[in-house]
Scaffold this motif. Structure first.
Motif, mmCIF file in Angstrom:
data_model
loop_
_atom_site.group_PDB
_atom_site.id
_atom_site.type_symbol
_atom_site.label_atom_id
_atom_site.label_comp_id
_atom_site.label_asym_id
_atom_site.label_seq_id
_atom_site.Cartn_x
_atom_site.Cartn_y
_atom_site.Cartn_z
ATOM 1 N N ILE A 119 0.842 -1.195 0.000
ATOM 2 C CA ILE A 119 0.000 0.000 0.000
ATOM 3 C C ILE A 119 0.877 1.245 0.000
ATOM 4 O O ILE A 119 1.816 1.352 0.790
ATOM 5 N N SER A 120 0.554 2.186 -0.885
ATOM 6 C CA SER A 120 1.306 3.441 -0.930
ATOM 7 C C SER A 120 0.359 4.625 -1.020
ATOM 8 O O SER A 120 -0.583 4.616 -1.816
ATOM 9 N N ASN A 121 0.640 5.643 -0.200
ATOM 10 C CA ASN A 121 -0.095 6.898 -0.248
ATOM 11 C C ASN A 121 0.750 8.020 -0.828
ATOM 12 O O ASN A 121 0.284 9.148 -0.967
ATOM 13 N N ASN A 122 2.018 7.731 -1.112
ATOM 14 C CA ASN A 122 2.913 8.713 -1.703
ATOM 15 C C ASN A 122 3.937 7.993 -2.573
ATOM 16 O O ASN A 122 3.937 6.761 -2.662
ATOM 17 N N ILE A 123 4.824 8.759 -3.183
ATOM 18 C CA ILE A 123 5.759 8.206 -4.157
ATOM 19 C C ILE A 123 7.075 7.743 -3.526
ATOM 20 O O ILE A 123 7.946 7.201 -4.214
ATOM 21 N N LEU A 124 7.245 7.881 -2.212
ATOM 22 C CA LEU A 124 8.539 7.674 -1.577
ATOM 23 C C LEU A 124 9.083 6.253 -1.736
ATOM 24 O O LEU A 124 10.299 6.051 -1.730
ATOM 25 N N ALA A 157 -5.223 10.564 -7.122
ATOM 26 C CA ALA A 157 -4.862 9.147 -7.077
ATOM 27 C C ALA A 157 -4.383 8.658 -8.441
ATOM 28 O O ALA A 157 -3.397 7.912 -8.542
ATOM 29 N N LEU A 158 -5.036 9.097 -9.494
ATOM 30 C CA LEU A 158 -4.628 8.712 -10.846
ATOM 31 C C LEU A 158 -3.243 9.269 -11.177
ATOM 32 O O LEU A 158 -2.438 8.603 -11.840
ATOM 33 N N GLU A 159 -2.959 10.473 -10.717
ATOM 34 C CA GLU A 159 -1.640 11.060 -10.948
ATOM 35 C C GLU A 159 -0.552 10.258 -10.242
ATOM 36 O O GLU A 159 0.517 9.997 -10.821
ATOM 37 N N LEU A 160 -0.815 9.866 -8.998
ATOM 38 C CA LEU A 160 0.165 9.072 -8.256
ATOM 39 C C LEU A 160 0.350 7.702 -8.892
ATOM 40 O O LEU A 160 1.473 7.185 -8.954
ATOM 41 N N LEU A 161 -0.727 7.134 -9.382
ATOM 42 C CA LEU A 161 -0.646 5.846 -10.070
ATOM 43 C C LEU A 161 0.294 5.951 -11.272
ATOM 44 O O LEU A 161 1.136 5.076 -11.492
ATOM 45 N N GLU A 162 0.166 7.024 -12.015
ATOM 46 C CA GLU A 162 1.027 7.239 -13.183
ATOM 47 C C GLU A 162 2.483 7.417 -12.757
ATOM 48 O O GLU A 162 3.402 6.948 -13.443
ATOM 49 N N PHE A 164 4.069 5.943 -10.478
ATOM 50 C CA PHE A 164 4.710 4.677 -10.124
ATOM 51 C C PHE A 164 5.160 3.880 -11.354
ATOM 52 O O PHE A 164 5.859 2.885 -11.218
ATOM 53 N N SER A 165 4.755 4.302 -12.530
ATOM 54 C CA SER A 165 5.198 3.625 -13.752
ATOM 55 C C SER A 165 6.728 3.629 -13.829
ATOM 56 O O SER A 165 7.369 4.608 -13.430
ATOM 57 N N PRO A 166 7.344 2.524 -14.285
ATOM 58 C CA PRO A 166 6.771 1.344 -14.931
ATOM 59 C C PRO A 166 6.489 0.192 -13.979
ATOM 60 O O PRO A 166 6.272 -0.937 -14.420
ATOM 61 N N LEU A 167 6.500 0.433 -12.681
ATOM 62 C CA LEU A 167 6.228 -0.624 -11.717
ATOM 63 C C LEU A 167 4.775 -1.085 -11.797
ATOM 64 O O LEU A 167 3.884 -0.275 -12.085
ATOM 65 N N PRO A 168 4.501 -2.361 -11.540
ATOM 66 C CA PRO A 168 3.110 -2.824 -11.489
ATOM 67 C C PRO A 168 2.351 -2.087 -10.388
ATOM 68 O O PRO A 168 2.814 -2.018 -9.246
ATOM 69 N N ALA A 169 1.207 -1.512 -10.718
ATOM 70 C CA ALA A 169 0.453 -0.738 -9.728
ATOM 71 C C ALA A 169 -1.008 -0.653 -10.135
ATOM 72 O O ALA A 169 -1.351 -0.768 -11.310
ATOM 73 N N SER A 170 -1.867 -0.458 -9.151
ATOM 74 C CA SER A 170 -3.290 -0.247 -9.386
ATOM 75 C C SER A 170 -3.845 0.559 -8.215
ATOM 76 O O SER A 170 -3.178 0.744 -7.202
ATOM 77 N N LEU A 171 -5.059 1.058 -8.366
ATOM 78 C CA LEU A 171 -5.677 1.880 -7.334
ATOM 79 C C LEU A 171 -6.376 1.012 -6.289
ATOM 80 O O LEU A 171 -6.837 -0.093 -6.586
ATOM 81 N N ALA A 172 -6.464 1.546 -5.057
ATOM 82 C CA ALA A 172 -7.106 0.802 -3.973
ATOM 83 C C ALA A 172 -7.772 1.767 -3.002
ATOM 84 O O ALA A 172 -7.099 2.653 -2.455
ATOM 85 N N PRO A 173 -9.070 1.617 -2.757
ATOM 86 C CA PRO A 173 -9.730 2.409 -1.714
ATOM 87 C C PRO A 173 -9.253 1.967 -0.340
ATOM 88 O O PRO A 173 -9.003 0.776 -0.117
ATOM 89 N N HIS A 174 -9.119 2.906 0.593
ATOM 90 C CA HIS A 174 -8.563 2.585 1.902
ATOM 91 C C HIS A 174 -9.462 1.668 2.722
ATOM 92 O O HIS A 174 -9.070 0.564 3.101
ATOM 93 N N ALA A 175 -10.672 2.111 3.036
ATOM 94 C CA ALA A 175 -11.576 1.343 3.897
ATOM 95 C C ALA A 175 -12.987 1.886 3.738
ATOM 96 O O ALA A 175 -13.181 3.038 3.332
ATOM 97 N N PRO A 176 -14.010 1.104 4.077
ATOM 98 C CA PRO A 176 -15.388 1.590 3.960
ATOM 99 C C PRO A 176 -15.650 2.867 4.752
ATOM 100 O O PRO A 176 -16.439 3.716 4.319
ATOM 101 N N TYR A 177 -15.005 3.018 5.912
ATOM 102 C CA TYR A 177 -15.266 4.180 6.750
ATOM 103 C C TYR A 177 -14.519 5.423 6.278
ATOM 104 O O TYR A 177 -14.735 6.512 6.807
ATOM 105 N N SER A 178 -13.629 5.279 5.291
ATOM 106 C CA SER A 178 -12.832 6.423 4.852
ATOM 107 C C SER A 178 -12.996 6.754 3.375
ATOM 108 O O SER A 178 -12.341 7.663 2.864
#
Length: 390
Positions: A119-124, A157-162, A164-178
């Motif tokens: 799980i990643s929330n940033n590019i670090l 989120a789409l910008e951060l996904l881009e 991470f290229s060329p690494l395998p990556a996809s989007l993920a919602p955090h949790a139902p409450y968030s």
């Protein structure tokens, strides 16, 4: 050069354990043969080891970017205090964060892990992953409970996904409450949400279910403290999973992570919607945060694709799948060892879509090999807990 390794048992995963088996592999780690000693086609000497040989482990849920938080948050306080402390303490000097991630990556390799769903929330973490010997699939996490902010949050989120290229990556919602329903719908309307794989934290605390059923409990106070308006949210009269699962696309692989307070009724509900659901357990983190484990024996009686993760070093003292298996064995002693090893290898590989290379000891694969000693207690070897052979 071909290397030949023998052990008391080899657990190939795709078949029955091979007593006194011999596995042969080349310098690249490709499996070229698997047999018992009596029928082994061996050209050269065989190294004999005590214990069982299993494929490299797949850590299907991790937060590498929180590695600098080892020992920073006390355990046993429950999910909401844990989240509050994560929010308040996760930011640190980038060089410190990078060093902690590099060390965590190194330790996972030493602990016999070959692939990670992270799980990643940033590019670090990108640089660490680019230079790692491990396979990483990055889940770019997004969150936001205010429906009016959904378009802006999703765009970032789409910008951060881009990024991470060329690494395998996809989007993920955090949790139902968030994550608001509007944000989840936007996720599914977009091609990035309809295809591939995703994950979501599920029912990690009973407060989540209480909030969804009645709009009461500690999450109401949490939102108030965070200054997040929830006037728009109406009680759903059902648990969170029953509100969220129908919003995912039928063709999408979805990993539900933690499931600490998931009931049998919830499981039956999820099955009725014909979604490609995978269930991930992170037992050490569950005990650390909530002092409770999921009803793992309830899940294993069904034909589910169950996987194993470590969560983060904010909720765990090490990133070691064997330690997670030991925890499961300690609390569910009747679970067969071979079954739980399957959860930690081929099941995780199937979810990540890499089972053509990882997860089982088969000719043509590059699964990595681990030696586990003293299998009655899943005891660790003195150095790292798993002796990584290749």
């Amino acid at each position: 050069m071909i290397r030949h390794i023998s052990a008391d048992f080899i657990v190939p995963i795709h078949g029955e354990p091979v007593k006194n088996g011999v596995v042969s592999f080349n310098e690249e780690g490709e499996i070229v043969d698997l047999s018992d000693k009596s029928s082994a086609r061996v050209d050269g000497s065989v190294e004999s080891l005590k214990g069982i040989i299993v494929p490299g482990f797949v850590n299907s849920h991790c937060h590498l970017e929180l590695s600098h938080m080892l020992g920073k948050i006390p355990g046993g306080e429950g999910l909401i205090p844990f989240i509050s402390k994560i929010i308040g303490r996760r930011h640190a000097d980038e060089s410190l964060v990078a060093e902690a991630m590099q060390q965590a990556d190194k330790r996972m390799l030493e602990n016999g892990i070959v692939a990670v769903g992270d799980i990643s929330n940033n590019i670090l973490s990108r640089e660490v992953k680019l230079n790692s010997a491990l396979y990483y699939h990055t889940f770019v996490e997004f969150m936001g409970f205010d429906p009016q902010k959904a378009p802006a949050i999703y765009g970032k989120a789409l910008e951060l996904l881009e990024d991470f290229s060329p690494l395998p990556a996809s989007l993920a919602p955090h949790a139902p409450y968030s994550v608001s329903k509007e944000l989840l719908k936007l996720f599914q309307k977009n091609k990035a949400g309809k295809y591939g794989i995703t994950s979501i934290h599920n029912q990690e605390s009973d407060d989540e279910n209480e909030f969804y059923r009645y709009k009461t409990g500690r999450f109401v106070d949490f939102y108030k403290q965070m200054g997040i308006p929830i006037d728009f949210f109406k009680p759903q009269a059902r648990n969170s999973i029953q509100s969220v699962v129908p919003l995912f696309s039928p063709g999408q692989r979805v990993l539900l992570v933690h499931n600490t307070y998931t009931s049998l009724k919830d499981v039956y509900f999820a099955n009725r919607f014909n979604r490609d659901i995978h269930w991930c357990f992170c037992p050490k983190a569950n005990l650390y945060i909530e002092g409770r484990l999921p009803k793992i024996d309830m899940f294993q009686s069904h034909d589910f694709n169950i996987t194993v993760g470590t969560d983060s070093l904010a909720s765990n003292d090490k990133l070691c799948i064997l330690e997670e298996l030991k925890t499961i064995k300690a609390h569910f002693p009747l679970l067969p060892l071979v079954k739980t090893i399957r959860w930690a290898t081929i099941n995780g590989a199937k979810f990540l879509g890499i089972d053509n290379r990882y997860g089982s000891i088969e000719v043509g694969k590059f699964p990595g090999l681990n030696l586990i000693t003293n299998t009655d207690g899943l005891e660790l070897t003195p150095a790292s807990g798993v002796r990584k052979i290749v």
